[in-house]
Design a protein around this motif. Structure first.
Motif, PDB file in Angstrom:
ATOM      1  N   PRO A 194      13.427 -27.907  14.225  1.00  0.00           N
ATOM      2  CA  PRO A 194      12.036 -27.638  14.419  1.00  0.00           C
ATOM      3  C   PRO A 194      11.408 -28.169  15.556  1.00  0.00           C
ATOM      4  N   GLU A 195      11.986 -29.538  16.035  1.00  0.00           N
ATOM      5  CA  GLU A 195      11.371 -30.290  17.128  1.00  0.00           C
ATOM      6  C   GLU A 195      12.485 -30.354  18.387  1.00  0.00           C
ATOM      7  N   ALA A 196      13.216 -29.333  18.245  1.00  0.00           N
ATOM      8  CA  ALA A 196      14.270 -29.414  19.609  1.00  0.00           C
ATOM      9  C   ALA A 196      13.532 -29.080  20.653  1.00  0.00           C
ATOM     10  N   VAL A 197      14.082 -29.724  21.935  1.00  0.00           N
ATOM     11  CA  VAL A 197      13.402 -29.628  23.207  1.00  0.00           C
ATOM     12  C   VAL A 197      14.408 -28.593  23.939  1.00  0.00           C
ATOM     13  N   ILE A 198      15.560 -28.044  23.524  1.00  0.00           N
ATOM     14  CA  ILE A 198      16.030 -26.952  24.080  1.00  0.00           C
ATOM     15  C   ILE A 198      16.360 -26.281  22.802  1.00  0.00           C
ATOM     16  N   PHE A 199      16.388 -24.647  23.117  1.00  0.00           N
ATOM     17  CA  PHE A 199      16.470 -23.791  21.856  1.00  0.00           C
ATOM     18  C   PHE A 199      16.500 -22.499  22.782  1.00  0.00           C
ATOM     19  N   VAL A 200      16.878 -21.486  21.731  1.00  0.00           N
ATOM     20  CA  VAL A 200      16.735 -20.213  22.200  1.00  0.00           C
ATOM     21  C   VAL A 200      15.913 -19.379  21.281  1.00  0.00           C
ATOM     22  N   GLU A 201      14.846 -18.582  22.214  1.00  0.00           N
ATOM     23  CA  GLU A 201      13.714 -18.103  21.323  1.00  0.00           C
ATOM     24  C   GLU A 201      14.222 -16.386  21.420  1.00  0.00           C
ATOM     25  N   PRO A 202      14.017 -16.029  20.083  1.00  0.00           N
ATOM     26  CA  PRO A 202      14.019 -14.429  20.113  1.00  0.00           C
ATOM     27  C   PRO A 202      13.476 -13.861  20.957  1.00  0.00           C
ATOM     28  N   MET A 249       5.572 -25.480  15.743  1.00  0.00           N
ATOM     29  CA  MET A 249       6.900 -25.362  15.511  1.00  0.00           C
ATOM     30  C   MET A 249       7.237 -24.063  16.278  1.00  0.00           C
ATOM     31  N   ASN A 250       8.100 -24.080  17.239  1.00  0.00           N
ATOM     32  CA  ASN A 250       8.309 -22.871  18.157  1.00  0.00           C
ATOM     33  C   ASN A 250       9.584 -21.836  17.471  1.00  0.00           C
ATOM     34  N   PRO A 251       9.186 -20.691  17.584  1.00  0.00           N
ATOM     35  CA  PRO A 251      10.169 -19.779  17.281  1.00  0.00           C
ATOM     36  C   PRO A 251      11.301 -19.841  17.670  1.00  0.00           C
ATOM     37  N   MET A 252      12.546 -19.900  17.008  1.00  0.00           N
ATOM     38  CA  MET A 252      13.879 -20.068  17.804  1.00  0.00           C
ATOM     39  C   MET A 252      14.879 -19.322  16.804  1.00  0.00           C
ATOM     40  N   LEU A 253      16.212 -19.226  17.297  1.00  0.00           N
ATOM     41  CA  LEU A 253      17.281 -18.486  16.602  1.00  0.00           C
ATOM     42  C   LEU A 253      17.872 -19.590  15.685  1.00  0.00           C
ATOM     43  N   ASN A 254      18.202 -19.003  14.594  1.00  0.00           N
ATOM     44  CA  ASN A 254      18.362 -20.024  13.549  1.00  0.00           C
ATOM     45  C   ASN A 254      20.091 -20.373  13.522  1.00  0.00           C
ATOM     46  N   ARG A 255      20.554 -21.181  12.502  1.00  0.00           N
ATOM     47  CA  ARG A 255      21.827 -21.843  12.457  1.00  0.00           C
ATOM     48  C   ARG A 255      22.702 -20.429  12.231  1.00  0.00           C
ATOM     49  N   GLU A 256      22.069 -19.529  11.283  1.00  0.00           N
ATOM     50  CA  GLU A 256      22.975 -18.513  10.880  1.00  0.00           C
ATOM     51  C   GLU A 256      23.330 -17.460  12.031  1.00  0.00           C
ATOM     52  N   PHE A 257      22.530 -17.236  12.933  1.00  0.00           N
ATOM     53  CA  PHE A 257      22.698 -16.672  14.331  1.00  0.00           C
ATOM     54  C   PHE A 257      24.118 -17.068  15.107  1.00  0.00           C
ATOM     55  N   PHE A 258      24.197 -18.368  14.999  1.00  0.00           N
ATOM     56  CA  PHE A 258      25.160 -19.282  15.875  1.00  0.00           C
ATOM     57  C   PHE A 258      26.471 -19.207  14.931  1.00  0.00           C
ATOM     58  N   GLU A 259      26.325 -19.197  13.637  1.00  0.00           N
ATOM     59  CA  GLU A 259      27.500 -19.199  12.761  1.00  0.00           C
ATOM     60  C   GLU A 259      28.533 -17.947  12.775  1.00  0.00           C
ATOM     61  N   ARG A 260      27.810 -16.918  13.472  1.00  0.00           N
ATOM     62  CA  ARG A 260      28.759 -15.765  13.401  1.00  0.00           C
ATOM     63  C   ARG A 260      29.903 -15.744  14.478  1.00  0.00           C
ATOM     64  N   PRO A 261      30.867 -14.706  14.374  1.00  0.00           N
ATOM     65  CA  PRO A 261      31.983 -14.703  15.297  1.00  0.00           C
ATOM     66  C   PRO A 261      31.505 -15.185  16.851  1.00  0.00           C
ATOM     67  N   THR A 262      32.118 -15.888  17.568  1.00  0.00           N
ATOM     68  CA  THR A 262      31.715 -16.268  18.764  1.00  0.00           C
ATOM     69  C   THR A 262      31.504 -14.997  19.790  1.00  0.00           C
ATOM     70  N   LEU A 263      32.379 -13.936  19.802  1.00  0.00           N
ATOM     71  CA  LEU A 263      31.979 -12.840  20.581  1.00  0.00           C
ATOM     72  C   LEU A 263      30.718 -11.967  20.387  1.00  0.00           C
ATOM     73  N   GLU A 264      30.333 -11.974  18.997  1.00  0.00           N
ATOM     74  CA  GLU A 264      29.127 -11.434  18.504  1.00  0.00           C
ATOM     75  C   GLU A 264      27.759 -12.243  19.143  1.00  0.00           C
TER      76      GLU A 264
END
Length: 198
Positions: free
Chosen positions: A150-158, A1-16
């Motif tokens: 966990p098996e995403a082919v596109i993701f954002v890695e911290p 499994m690749n390290p990646m930013l989780n959903r909580e990261f993206f659920e924040r206000p868009t500008l953040e």
């Protein structure tokens, strides 16, 4: 499994989210497992149906349906009859908002990027949103993907991120037909190559 930013990261206000994505690494896994990646150095926020620069101003459509979905999914659209654009959906499901990835600094898969951007100098490989999609092989079939799976082919890695002092904030790019105050909203975030890699 690749390290990646989780959903909580993206659920924040868009500008953040747009600001916090600077310095993180966008990753595309090819079919053979090859990684194509780059450090995000420019983003733009698009927030809600009232935003005259946002596709959501037209209401929910077949084209923008992913923008209305859960945070952490991709919103990929075709524009000007020739270019794909890659966005990351933000905030709560049902509220249309996303961050456009405008530029990255390539870090992996350099040979693939060179081939896909053939004839272009390396400094111009990924210095625009359509160029990022071409370099990473992102097209319409990548719309609506769960970037937190966990098996995403596109993701954002911290990654290391960037300091607040190194970020330049300004109006979004190319919104020539957008009315004020939306045209001048300081919703573009960028960091220089030097600040990103040092």
């Amino acid at each position: 499994m690749n390290p990646m930013l989780n959903r909580e990261f993206f659920e924040r206000p868009t500008l953040e989210v747009a600001r916090s994505l600077l310095g993180q690494r966008l990753v595309r896994l090819e079919d053979d497992g090859t990684r194509v990646s780059g450090y995000i150095c420019e983003t733009e926020a698009y927030i809600g149906a009232e935003d005259d620069g946002c596709h959501a101003k037209a209401g929910r459509t077949q084209r923008n349906r992913s923008m209305w979905g859960p945070a952490g999914f991709s919103y990929v659209y075709f524009t000007y009859g020739m270019h794909w654009m890659f966005n990351l959906v933000t905030e709560l499901e049902g509220f249309p908002a996303a961050v456009l990835i405008r530029a990255v600094v390539p870090s992996e898969g350099i040979e693939l990027i060179r081939d896909r951007r053939t004839g272009q100098p390396s400094a111009r490989w990924t210095d625009g949103p359509a160029k990022v999609c071409q370099a990473f092989g992102i097209q319409g079939q990548h719309d609506g993907l769960d970037l937190c799976h966990p098996e995403a082919v596109i993701f954002v890695e911290p990654s290391q991120g960037v300091s607040i002092s190194s970020v330049t904030v300004g109006p979004r790019v190319g919104l020539n037909r957008v009315v004020e105050p939306w045209k001048s909203k300081p919703w573009n975030f960028r960091v220089s190559y030097e600040n990103l890699v040092n």
